[in-house]
Scaffold this motif. Structure first.
Motif, PDB file in Angstrom:
ATOM      1  N   ARG A 135       0.822  -1.200   0.000  1.00  0.00           N
ATOM      2  CA  ARG A 135       0.000   0.000   0.000  1.00  0.00           C
ATOM      3  C   ARG A 135       0.861   1.256   0.000  1.00  0.00           C
ATOM      4  O   ARG A 135       0.581   2.218  -0.693  1.00  0.00           O
ATOM      5  N   ARG A 136       1.889   1.220   0.814  1.00  0.00           N
ATOM      6  CA  ARG A 136       2.789   2.361   0.923  1.00  0.00           C
ATOM      7  C   ARG A 136       3.486   2.606  -0.416  1.00  0.00           C
ATOM      8  O   ARG A 136       3.667   3.752  -0.841  1.00  0.00           O
ATOM      9  N   GLN A 137       3.848   1.527  -1.082  1.00  0.00           N
ATOM     10  CA  GLN A 137       4.507   1.664  -2.381  1.00  0.00           C
ATOM     11  C   GLN A 137       3.567   2.281  -3.412  1.00  0.00           C
ATOM     12  O   GLN A 137       3.967   3.118  -4.228  1.00  0.00           O
ATOM     13  N   LYS A 138       2.292   1.887  -3.367  1.00  0.00           N
ATOM     14  CA  LYS A 138       1.316   2.446  -4.295  1.00  0.00           C
ATOM     15  C   LYS A 138       1.108   3.939  -4.047  1.00  0.00           C
ATOM     16  O   LYS A 138       0.989   4.729  -4.982  1.00  0.00           O
ATOM     17  N   VAL A 139       1.052   4.316  -2.776  1.00  0.00           N
ATOM     18  CA  VAL A 139       0.891   5.737  -2.428  1.00  0.00           C
ATOM     19  C   VAL A 139       2.091   6.540  -2.919  1.00  0.00           C
ATOM     20  O   VAL A 139       1.942   7.624  -3.500  1.00  0.00           O
ATOM     21  N   GLN A 140       3.278   5.989  -2.697  1.00  0.00           N
ATOM     22  CA  GLN A 140       4.487   6.683  -3.138  1.00  0.00           C
ATOM     23  C   GLN A 140       4.519   6.821  -4.657  1.00  0.00           C
ATOM     24  O   GLN A 140       4.906   7.867  -5.189  1.00  0.00           O
ATOM     25  N   ALA A 141       4.087   5.768  -5.350  1.00  0.00           N
ATOM     26  CA  ALA A 141       4.066   5.812  -6.808  1.00  0.00           C
ATOM     27  C   ALA A 141       3.068   6.859  -7.303  1.00  0.00           C
ATOM     28  O   ALA A 141       3.333   7.591  -8.261  1.00  0.00           O
ATOM     29  N   ALA A 142       1.914   6.929  -6.622  1.00  0.00           N
ATOM     30  CA  ALA A 142       0.910   7.923  -6.998  1.00  0.00           C
ATOM     31  C   ALA A 142       1.437   9.329  -6.770  1.00  0.00           C
ATOM     32  O   ALA A 142       1.192  10.234  -7.580  1.00  0.00           O
ATOM     33  N   GLU A 143       2.182   9.522  -5.677  1.00  0.00           N
ATOM     34  CA  GLU A 143       2.740  10.839  -5.385  1.00  0.00           C
ATOM     35  C   GLU A 143       3.754  11.247  -6.447  1.00  0.00           C
ATOM     36  O   GLU A 143       3.779  12.397  -6.891  1.00  0.00           O
ATOM     37  N   VAL A 144       4.575  10.305  -6.865  1.00  0.00           N
ATOM     38  CA  VAL A 144       5.562  10.597  -7.910  1.00  0.00           C
ATOM     39  C   VAL A 144       4.842  10.934  -9.217  1.00  0.00           C
ATOM     40  O   VAL A 144       5.212  11.888  -9.922  1.00  0.00           O
ATOM     41  N   GLY A 145       3.810  10.151  -9.530  1.00  0.00           N
ATOM     42  CA  GLY A 145       3.057  10.401 -10.757  1.00  0.00           C
ATOM     43  C   GLY A 145       2.423  11.776 -10.774  1.00  0.00           C
ATOM     44  O   GLY A 145       2.465  12.490 -11.793  1.00  0.00           O
ATOM     45  N   GLU A 172       3.402  22.784 -15.310  1.00  0.00           N
ATOM     46  CA  GLU A 172       4.236  23.965 -15.077  1.00  0.00           C
ATOM     47  C   GLU A 172       5.157  24.256 -16.248  1.00  0.00           C
ATOM     48  O   GLU A 172       5.511  25.421 -16.492  1.00  0.00           O
ATOM     49  N   LEU A 173       5.540  23.217 -16.987  1.00  0.00           N
ATOM     50  CA  LEU A 173       6.437  23.386 -18.132  1.00  0.00           C
ATOM     51  C   LEU A 173       5.682  23.367 -19.463  1.00  0.00           C
ATOM     52  O   LEU A 173       6.294  23.234 -20.517  1.00  0.00           O
ATOM     53  N   ALA A 174       4.365  23.508 -19.401  1.00  0.00           N
ATOM     54  CA  ALA A 174       3.529  23.481 -20.595  1.00  0.00           C
ATOM     55  C   ALA A 174       3.960  24.570 -21.578  1.00  0.00           C
ATOM     56  O   ALA A 174       4.462  25.612 -21.180  1.00  0.00           O
ATOM     57  N   PRO A 175       3.769  24.327 -22.901  1.00  0.00           N
ATOM     58  CA  PRO A 175       2.997  23.223 -23.471  1.00  0.00           C
ATOM     59  C   PRO A 175       3.771  21.913 -23.656  1.00  0.00           C
ATOM     60  O   PRO A 175       3.170  20.869 -23.826  1.00  0.00           O
ATOM     61  N   ALA A 176       5.099  21.971 -23.657  1.00  0.00           N
ATOM     62  CA  ALA A 176       5.868  20.735 -23.847  1.00  0.00           C
ATOM     63  C   ALA A 176       7.267  20.929 -23.290  1.00  0.00           C
ATOM     64  O   ALA A 176       7.765  22.055 -23.163  1.00  0.00           O
ATOM     65  N   THR A 177       7.914  19.815 -22.969  1.00  0.00           N
ATOM     66  CA  THR A 177       9.255  19.889 -22.401  1.00  0.00           C
ATOM     67  C   THR A 177      10.042  18.628 -22.740  1.00  0.00           C
ATOM     68  O   THR A 177       9.461  17.575 -23.023  1.00  0.00           O
ATOM     69  N   SER A 178      11.343  18.741 -22.685  1.00  0.00           N
ATOM     70  CA  SER A 178      12.203  17.581 -22.928  1.00  0.00           C
ATOM     71  C   SER A 178      12.279  16.724 -21.671  1.00  0.00           C
ATOM     72  O   SER A 178      11.972  17.182 -20.566  1.00  0.00           O
ATOM     73  N   LEU A 179      12.712  15.496 -21.836  1.00  0.00           N
ATOM     74  CA  LEU A 179      12.841  14.581 -20.700  1.00  0.00           C
ATOM     75  C   LEU A 179      13.870  15.113 -19.707  1.00  0.00           C
ATOM     76  O   LEU A 179      13.649  15.076 -18.490  1.00  0.00           O
ATOM     77  N   SER A 180      14.992  15.616 -20.209  1.00  0.00           N
ATOM     78  CA  SER A 180      16.048  16.095 -19.316  1.00  0.00           C
ATOM     79  C   SER A 180      15.581  17.292 -18.489  1.00  0.00           C
ATOM     80  O   SER A 180      15.874  17.384 -17.292  1.00  0.00           O
ATOM     81  N   ARG A 181      14.854  18.209 -19.123  1.00  0.00           N
ATOM     82  CA  ARG A 181      14.363  19.379 -18.391  1.00  0.00           C
ATOM     83  C   ARG A 181      13.317  18.974 -17.364  1.00  0.00           C
ATOM     84  O   ARG A 181      13.283  19.503 -16.250  1.00  0.00           O
ATOM     85  N   LEU A 182      12.459  18.016 -17.732  1.00  0.00           N
ATOM     86  CA  LEU A 182      11.444  17.541 -16.806  1.00  0.00           C
ATOM     87  C   LEU A 182      12.083  16.867 -15.602  1.00  0.00           C
ATOM     88  O   LEU A 182      11.684  17.098 -14.451  1.00  0.00           O
ATOM     89  N   ALA A 183      13.082  16.031 -15.863  1.00  0.00           N
ATOM     90  CA  ALA A 183      13.770  15.329 -14.774  1.00  0.00           C
ATOM     91  C   ALA A 183      14.444  16.320 -13.834  1.00  0.00           C
ATOM     92  O   ALA A 183      14.393  16.178 -12.606  1.00  0.00           O
ATOM     93  N   GLU A 184      15.072  17.350 -14.401  1.00  0.00           N
ATOM     94  CA  GLU A 184      15.717  18.379 -13.580  1.00  0.00           C
ATOM     95  C   GLU A 184      14.681  19.132 -12.747  1.00  0.00           C
ATOM     96  O   GLU A 184      14.917  19.445 -11.586  1.00  0.00           O
ATOM     97  N   HIS A 185      13.510  19.391 -13.351  1.00  0.00           N
ATOM     98  CA  HIS A 185      12.465  20.156 -12.681  1.00  0.00           C
ATOM     99  C   HIS A 185      11.917  19.419 -11.452  1.00  0.00           C
ATOM    100  O   HIS A 185      11.632  20.041 -10.434  1.00  0.00           O
ATOM    101  N   VAL A 186      11.761  18.110 -11.575  1.00  0.00           N
ATOM    102  CA  VAL A 186      11.213  17.329 -10.457  1.00  0.00           C
ATOM    103  C   VAL A 186      12.298  16.763  -9.557  1.00  0.00           C
ATOM    104  O   VAL A 186      11.992  16.168  -8.513  1.00  0.00           O
ATOM    105  N   GLY A 187      13.566  16.920  -9.953  1.00  0.00           N
ATOM    106  CA  GLY A 187      14.663  16.424  -9.126  1.00  0.00           C
ATOM    107  C   GLY A 187      14.755  14.918  -9.058  1.00  0.00           C
ATOM    108  O   GLY A 187      15.021  14.352  -7.989  1.00  0.00           O
TER     109      GLY A 187
END
Length: 257
Positions: free
Chosen positions: A11-21, A30-45
Motif C-alpha cells: 500500500r505504501r509503495q502504491k501511495v508513493q508511486a501515486a505521489e511521484v506520478g 508547469e512546463l507546458a505546453p511541452a518539455t524535454s525529458l532532461s528538463r522535466l527530470a531536472e524540474h522534479v529532481g
C-alpha cells in the motif's frame, strides 16, 4: 498471526508511486505546453530513467503524450479532461456558460471566457460563431497579458503582485507599449470596463473584452468577443459593447460582484 508490516508495504509503495506520478503531472503543467525529458527530470529532481518509466505509464493512460517530431512531452487528453472537470466546478464557468451562448447568438461572433492560470490568462470556455468560417480559439490557450484584449483586462484589474512578473517580461518585447501608454490605457479601462483592440494579436482580427467580478469586487474572469474584419469592427461605442457589458454585469451580479 498476520504480519501487518507485510500488508501495509504494498500500500505504501502504491501511495508513493501515486505521489511521484502527480509530481510529474504537475511538472508537465508547469512546463507546458511541452518539455524535454532532461528538463522535466531536472524540474522534479529525479533521475531521467525514473521519470521516463513514469511517463510511459502516464502515456498509456492518456495523461501524457509525446510529440513524435520533437520527442518532447506534454499533458495528454485525459489530463485535459480532468482539468476541465475541475474548472467546471468554478462558479464563474457554470454561471457564464449560458450567457456566453446567448451573447454568441446575439452577435454571431465567437465568445470565450478566460480565467487567470499559472501562465497567465487561460481560455476555459468557447462559444464558436455559427458560420462557415470561424476563428479557432481553443480551450487551454494562454493569451499574452499586454498583447490581447483579454490580457489587458487582467492587467488592469488583477492585483499587481499577480501580474507584475509577466508584465515585466512582456514590456521587454519590441511590440510592447510604453509604460506611460499602458498606464493611460489601464486608467481608461478601469473607468469604462471594456477593452477594444484591433489587429493586436492577429492582423484583421478584432476583439472586445470585459471583466467579471465576484463578491468583494474580485476579478473572477474575462469575457471576450472576437471576430474578423470587416464583419466585426469592435467599435468602442457600438452595439457589441453594450451587449458585452450587459452580459458581464449579469454574470457578475450572479456571483455577488
Amino acid at each position: 498471526m498476520v504480519d501487518s508490516n507485510a500488508d501495509t508495504a504494498p500500500r505504501r509503495q502504491k501511495v508513493q508511486a501515486a505521489e511521484v506520478g502527480t509530481d510529474i503531472l504537475t511538472a508537465l503543467a508547469e512546463l507546458a505546453p511541452a518539455t524535454s525529458l532532461s528538463r522535466l527530470a531536472e524540474h522534479v529532481g529525479m533521475p531521467a530513467s525514473k521519470v521516463h518509466r513514469y511517463l510511459q505509464a502516464l502515456m498509456a493512460s492518456g495523461f501524457a503524450e509525446q510529440d513524435p517530431l520533437t520527442n518532447h512531452y506534454g499533458l495528454g487528453r485525459a489530463a485535459l479532461f480532468v482539468g476541465l472537470a475541475a474548472l467546471g466546478r468554478l462558479d464563474v464557468v457554470k454561471l457564464a456558460t449560458p450567457h456566453l451562448a446567448q451573447l454568441r447568438d446575439e452577435l454571431n461572433e465567437t465568445c470565450f471566457l478566460a480565467v487567470w492560470g499559472n501562465k497567465g490568462p487561460a481560455v476555459v470556455h468557447v462559444e464558436q460563431a455559427v458560420r462557415a468560417v470561424t476563428l479557432v480559439t481553443q480551450v487551454g490557450s494562454v493569451l499574452p497579458l499586454l498583447g490581447s484584449s483579454t490580457g489587458l483586462v487582467f492587467n488592469a484589474f488583477m492585483p499587481n503582485a499577480e501580474t507584475a512578473q509577466l508584465r515585466e517580461e512582456e514590456l521587454k518585447l519590441p511590440s510592447a507599449p510604453s509604460s506611460d501608454a499602458l498606464l493611460a490605457a489601464m486608467n481608461e479601462l478601469q473607468r469604462s470596463h471594456v477593452q477594444a483592440v484591433h489587429g493586436l494579436l492577429m492582423a484583421g482580427v478584432n476583439a472586445l473584452s470585459a471583466p467579471l467580478f465576484s463578491s468583494g469586487n474580485k476579478l473572477a474572469g474575462v469575457v471576450t468577443v472576437v471576430g474578423a474584419e470587416p464583419g466585426f469592427m469592435a467599435e468602442a461605442e457600438g452595439d457589441a459593447v453594450k451587449r458585452l457589458l450587459q452580459t458581464a454585469r449579469t454574470i457578475s451580479a450572479r456571483m455577488g460582484g
